[in-house]
Design an enzyme around this catalytic site. Structure first.
Site, mmCIF file in Angstrom:
data_model
loop_
_atom_site.group_PDB
_atom_site.id
_atom_site.type_symbol
_atom_site.label_atom_id
_atom_site.label_comp_id
_atom_site.label_asym_id
_atom_site.label_seq_id
_atom_site.Cartn_x
_atom_site.Cartn_y
_atom_site.Cartn_z
ATOM 1 N N VAL A 50 -3.529 -4.952 3.181
ATOM 2 C CA VAL A 50 -4.484 -4.241 4.033
ATOM 3 C C VAL A 50 -3.747 -3.226 4.908
ATOM 4 C CG1 VAL A 50 -6.212 -4.481 5.873
ATOM 5 C CG2 VAL A 50 -6.095 -6.194 4.045
ATOM 6 N N CYS A 51 -2.590 -3.598 5.409
ATOM 7 C CA CYS A 51 -1.845 -2.769 6.365
ATOM 8 C C CYS A 51 -1.589 -1.339 5.879
ATOM 9 C CB CYS A 51 -0.544 -3.451 6.758
ATOM 10 S SG CYS A 51 -0.798 -5.068 7.536
ATOM 11 N N PRO A 52 -1.109 -1.139 4.647
ATOM 12 C CA PRO A 52 -0.850 0.250 4.253
ATOM 13 C C PRO A 52 -2.119 1.087 4.157
ATOM 14 C CG PRO A 52 -0.501 -1.218 2.389
ATOM 15 C CD PRO A 52 -0.698 -2.081 3.609
ATOM 16 N N ILE A 55 -2.591 2.321 7.733
ATOM 17 C CA ILE A 55 -1.558 3.272 8.123
ATOM 18 C C ILE A 55 -1.807 4.618 7.449
ATOM 19 C CG2 ILE A 55 0.917 3.765 8.048
ATOM 20 C CD1 ILE A 55 1.334 0.657 8.226
#
Length: 179
Positions: A50-52, A55
């Site tokens: 999920v993080c990328p 970002i």
């Protein structure tokens, strides 16, 4: 957790700003972007799923934040070296236009109150901080749910009007006037 109206805590961390090892790392603190709005968003871990997406979502809107005199900062409890490896090897993160903060001592995430009690990593938290260092907006989601950079930008626009803004207000629309 710190909230709206609280002073953003003092901090000094290493940050990854480039893929070139000769100038990949810098120290960032409260004075680095003095006088600017800050949008500081934390995520749980590098090399995750999920993080990328978040970002990259913020990176796609970087110029819109810059146009509003706001500096994006992202961060996690991973080290600057892990950030560097992730940036270098993830094609979508390869040329990020903003620093990745390395809160390896967990001092900033702890001071903000966003260190997840179960996982021991940063929660998925976003702070809009005004030029005086005051938190004006806080947005936290479950570790499994990504957030909306468009909503953060919308709220920044509203805060910068210093006026009353109705539900779903967008830049250029009328603000509310007290009769």
């Amino acid at each position: 957790m710190l909230s709206v109206g609280d002073k953003f805590p003092q901090f000094k961390v290493q940050a990854t700003v480039s893929n070139d090892l000769k100038n990949a790392f810098v120290e960032i603190d409260n004075n680095t972007y003095k006088g600017k709005w800050l949008v500081v968003f934390f995520y749980p871990k590098d090399f995750t799923f999920v993080c990328p997406t978040e970002i990259v979502g913020f990176a796609n809107h970087n110029q819109a934040f810059v146009d509003r005199d706001a500096q994006l900062l992202t961060g996690s409890t991973d080290s600057e070296f892990v950030h560097h490896a992730w940036r270098t090897h993830h094609k979508d993160l390869n040329s990020l236009p903003f620093p990745m903060l390395a809160d390896v001592k967990r001092e900033l995430t702890s001071a903000l109150g966003i260190l997840d009690k179960e996982a021991g990593v940063a929660q998925r938290a976003t702070f809009i901080v005004d030029p005086d260092g005051i938190i004006r907006f806080v947005y936290v989601t479950d570790l499994s749910v990504g957030r909306s950079p468009e909503e953060v930008l919308r709220v920044l626009d509203a805060l910068q009007t210093d006026e009353l803004c109705p539900c779903n207000w967008h830049q250029g629309e009328d603000t509310l006037k007290v009769a």
